[in-house]
Design a protein around this motif. Structure first.
Motif, PDB file in Angstrom:
ATOM      1  N   GLU A   6       0.875  -1.175   0.000  1.00  2.37           N
ATOM      2  CA  GLU A   6       0.000   0.000   0.000  1.00  2.37           C
ATOM      3  C   GLU A   6       0.904   1.214   0.000  1.00  2.37           C
ATOM      4  OE1 GLU A   6      -2.313   2.858  -0.109  1.00  2.37           O
ATOM      5  OE2 GLU A   6      -3.321   0.927   0.049  1.00  2.37           O
ATOM      6  N   PRO A   7       0.931   1.975  -1.095  1.00  2.00           N
ATOM      7  CA  PRO A   7       1.831   3.134  -1.152  1.00  2.00           C
ATOM      8  C   PRO A   7       1.554   4.080   0.015  1.00  2.00           C
ATOM      9  CG  PRO A   7       0.849   2.687  -3.301  1.00  2.00           C
ATOM     10  CD  PRO A   7       0.128   1.833  -2.302  1.00  2.00           C
ATOM     11  N   SER A   8       2.534   4.240   0.887  1.00  2.00           N
ATOM     12  CA  SER A   8       2.334   5.078   2.068  1.00  2.00           C
ATOM     13  C   SER A   8       2.098   6.533   1.673  1.00  2.00           C
ATOM     14  CB  SER A   8       3.544   4.980   2.996  1.00  2.00           C
ATOM     15  OG  SER A   8       4.726   5.379   2.324  1.00  2.00           O
ATOM     16  N   ASP A   9       2.661   6.968   0.535  1.00  7.51           N
ATOM     17  CA  ASP A   9       2.485   8.341   0.097  1.00  7.51           C
ATOM     18  C   ASP A   9       1.021   8.649  -0.186  1.00  7.51           C
ATOM     19  OD1 ASP A   9       5.141   8.842   0.350  1.00  7.51           O
ATOM     20  OD2 ASP A   9       5.614   8.685  -1.785  1.00  7.51           O
ATOM     21  N   SER A  10       0.278   7.668  -0.706  1.00  7.78           N
ATOM     22  CA  SER A  10      -1.129   7.924  -1.010  1.00  7.78           C
ATOM     23  C   SER A  10      -1.947   8.105   0.263  1.00  7.78           C
ATOM     24  CB  SER A  10      -1.708   6.788  -1.862  1.00  7.78           C
ATOM     25  OG  SER A  10      -1.734   5.567  -1.140  1.00  7.78           O
ATOM     26  N   LEU A  11      -1.620   7.346   1.311  1.00  4.84           N
ATOM     27  CA  LEU A  11      -2.301   7.518   2.593  1.00  4.84           C
ATOM     28  C   LEU A  11      -1.997   8.890   3.180  1.00  4.84           C
ATOM     29  CD1 LEU A  11      -1.883   4.043   4.358  1.00  4.84           C
ATOM     30  CD2 LEU A  11      -4.012   5.119   3.644  1.00  4.84           C
ATOM     31  N   LYS A  12      -0.731   9.280   3.092  1.00  8.44           N
ATOM     32  CA  LYS A  12      -0.342  10.586   3.617  1.00  8.44           C
ATOM     33  C   LYS A  12      -1.000  11.706   2.820  1.00  8.44           C
ATOM     34  CE  LYS A  12       4.144   9.045   5.387  1.00  8.44           C
ATOM     35  NZ  LYS A  12       5.618   9.141   5.251  1.00  8.44           N
ATOM     36  N   SER A  39     -13.635   8.661  16.393  1.00 10.92           N
ATOM     37  CA  SER A  39     -12.915   9.233  17.521  1.00 10.92           C
ATOM     38  C   SER A  39     -11.857  10.228  17.051  1.00 10.92           C
ATOM     39  CB  SER A  39     -12.242   8.119  18.333  1.00 10.92           C
ATOM     40  OG  SER A  39     -11.203   7.519  17.578  1.00 10.92           O
ATOM     41  N   VAL A  40     -11.439  11.088  17.961  1.00  8.08           N
ATOM     42  CA  VAL A  40     -10.367  12.043  17.652  1.00  8.08           C
ATOM     43  C   VAL A  40      -9.093  11.290  17.301  1.00  8.08           C
ATOM     44  CG1 VAL A  40      -8.932  13.905  18.575  1.00  8.08           C
ATOM     45  CG2 VAL A  40     -11.364  13.798  19.157  1.00  8.08           C
ATOM     46  N   THR A  41      -8.842  10.179  17.987  1.00  7.60           N
ATOM     47  CA  THR A  41      -7.651   9.364  17.704  1.00  7.60           C
ATOM     48  C   THR A  41      -7.680   8.837  16.278  1.00  7.60           C
ATOM     49  OG1 THR A  41      -7.499   8.683  20.022  1.00  7.60           O
ATOM     50  CG2 THR A  41      -6.337   7.335  18.405  1.00  7.60           C
ATOM     51  N   MET A  42      -8.851   8.379  15.847  1.00  2.24           N
ATOM     52  CA  MET A  42      -9.000   7.877  14.481  1.00  2.24           C
ATOM     53  C   MET A  42      -8.764   8.986  13.467  1.00  2.24           C
ATOM     54  SD  MET A  42      -9.687   5.186  12.662  1.00  2.24           S
ATOM     55  CE  MET A  42     -10.595   4.489  11.259  1.00  2.24           C
ATOM     56  N   VAL A  43      -9.343  10.155  13.710  1.00  2.00           N
ATOM     57  CA  VAL A  43      -9.158  11.292  12.802  1.00  2.00           C
ATOM     58  C   VAL A  43      -7.676  11.644  12.696  1.00  2.00           C
ATOM     59  CG1 VAL A  43      -9.574  13.762  12.503  1.00  2.00           C
ATOM     60  CG2 VAL A  43     -11.458  12.257  13.159  1.00  2.00           C
ATOM     61  N   ALA A  44      -6.995  11.706  13.838  1.00  2.00           N
ATOM     62  CA  ALA A  44      -5.574  12.045  13.838  1.00  2.00           C
ATOM     63  C   ALA A  44      -4.755  11.011  13.066  1.00  2.00           C
ATOM     64  CB  ALA A  44      -5.067  12.152  15.275  1.00  2.00           C
ATOM     65  N   SER A  45      -5.080   9.738  13.258  1.00  2.00           N
ATOM     66  CA  SER A  45      -4.340   8.672  12.579  1.00  2.00           C
ATOM     67  C   SER A  45      -4.513   8.747  11.065  1.00  2.00           C
ATOM     68  CB  SER A  45      -4.805   7.308  13.090  1.00  2.00           C
ATOM     69  OG  SER A  45      -4.470   7.125  14.444  1.00  2.00           O
ATOM     70  N   ILE A  46      -5.734   9.056  10.625  1.00  2.00           N
ATOM     71  CA  ILE A  46      -5.986   9.163   9.188  1.00  2.00           C
ATOM     72  C   ILE A  46      -5.268  10.371   8.609  1.00  2.00           C
ATOM     73  CG2 ILE A  46      -7.777   9.628   7.465  1.00  2.00           C
ATOM     74  CD1 ILE A  46      -9.667   7.887   9.123  1.00  2.00           C
ATOM     75  N   GLU A  47      -5.326  11.505   9.303  1.00  2.00           N
ATOM     76  CA  GLU A  47      -4.656  12.708   8.811  1.00  2.00           C
ATOM     77  C   GLU A  47      -3.140  12.525   8.750  1.00  2.00           C
ATOM     78  OE1 GLU A  47      -5.804  16.185  10.928  1.00  2.00           O
ATOM     79  OE2 GLU A  47      -7.837  16.227  10.083  1.00  2.00           O
ATOM     80  N   GLN A  48      -2.606  11.678   9.617  1.00  2.00           N
ATOM     81  CA  GLN A  48      -1.164  11.417   9.623  1.00  2.00           C
ATOM     82  C   GLN A  48      -0.764  10.331   8.640  1.00  2.00           C
ATOM     83  OE1 GLN A  48      -0.333  10.525  13.727  1.00  2.00           O
ATOM     84  NE2 GLN A  48      -1.142  12.505  14.419  1.00  2.00           N
ATOM     85  N   GLY A  49      -1.752   9.739   7.959  1.00  2.00           N
ATOM     86  CA  GLY A  49      -1.455   8.706   6.976  1.00  2.00           C
ATOM     87  C   GLY A  49      -1.140   7.361   7.579  1.00  2.00           C
ATOM     88  N   ARG A  50      -1.582   7.130   8.827  1.00  5.49           N
ATOM     89  CA  ARG A  50      -1.287   5.863   9.504  1.00  5.49           C
ATOM     90  C   ARG A  50      -2.455   4.890   9.478  1.00  5.49           C
ATOM     91  NH1 ARG A  50      -0.923   5.991  14.454  1.00  5.49           N
ATOM     92  NH2 ARG A  50      -1.566   8.107  15.000  1.00  5.49           N
TER      93      ARG A  50
END
Length: 271
Positions: A6-12, A39-50
């Protein structure tokens, strides 16, 4: 499982799109989270590409941020998930939003319940053999899926496990002891139920093989059955109803929740 990347750049890149649009809307992560119902944790993880964004997150973000199609467009490039088999991805997507998840297994401890040591033992014995990097990739994907158990406390998880899965002692005695301890820890959570199907039962409704059932937030039910190197996603209501009937019968044929807990405690002391 597969090591398809999974290209990490696309997630980021997707995460950056959401973050930019959120800030343009004048929203903090704490204000944005309720709008997308994560959750806020989920939002943060998605915005960070994780974290891979669930379909519901994409749609709700598009609406909440007035994305003009930008969020959906960015999500189109996220069709692949690192470490997840191609035949499992559709189920994995629905799993992230499920309000009910029911699993029966007779081959091995389900991935959502596995300890890291148990999962490593499985990957180490896989044929054809996996390289170290492949093992780490698949292990990371499996451990990430397990976050669902604690991140979604309102989801009802039910597992029916064959007793022989622990009697086999996959990975050795220490791994099995750790596996039993882990199961005992999980059943202390209010949203997780584990029942054991005893080896002495001559017949039960699940002899046709493992199965999974889930209910979506829209109260639709789907099924999933997996074999070697393949998986069958089931949306036909008649087939899903048949699997629900079998699972309901198995719940009455397996040990009760209290007896299953007692058996796990006895196994912990006997191993």
């Amino acid at each position: 499982m597969t090591d398809e990347p999974e290209p990490s750049d696309s997630l980021k890149a997707f995460g950056e799109v959401v973050k930019v649009l959120r800030k343009r809307a004048g929203l903090t992560q704490e204000e944005f989270a309720p709008l997308v119902q994560y959750s806020v944790t989920m939002v943060a993880s998605i915005e960070q590409g994780r974290r891979f964004p669930p379909p519901a997150f994409v749609e709700r973000s598009e609406v909440a941020l007035d994305g003009m199609g930008v969020v959906r467009a960015a999500a189109k490039h996220l069709s692949r998930r690192r470490g997840l088999a191609s035949w499992f991805r559709q189920w994995a997507q629905l799993e992230q939003d499920a309000i009910t998840l029911q699993t029966y297994e007779c081959r091995l401890i389900p991935g959502l319940l596995q300890t890291e040591a148990y999962a490593r033992a499985l990957f180490a014995e896989q044929l054809p053999p996996l390289g170290d990097e492949q093992i780490e990739t698949q292990l990371a994907a499996r451990l990430e899926r397990q976050e669902l158990l604690r991140q979604r406390p309102n989801t009802a998880y039910s597992f029916i496990l064959e007793e022989h899965l622990l009697l086999r002692r996959t990975g050795g005695v220490d791994v099995t002891v750790g596996m039993v301890e882990h199961l005992l820890e999980l059943v202390s959570l209010r949203n997780i139920e584990i029942q054991i199907m005893p080896v002495m039962r001559e017949h039960h409704a699940g002899l046709g093989g493992p199965m999974r059932l889930l209910e979506t937030p829209e109260n639709r039910w789907f099924g999933y059955c997996e074999g070697q190197e393949s998986g069958q996603f089931i949306s036909d209501p008649k087939v899903v109803s048949m699997l629900q009937m079998r699972y309901a019968r198995m719940r009455s044929q397996a040990l009760s929740l209290e007896d299953s807990l007692s058996l796990l405690r006895r196994m912990r002391g006997a191993i």
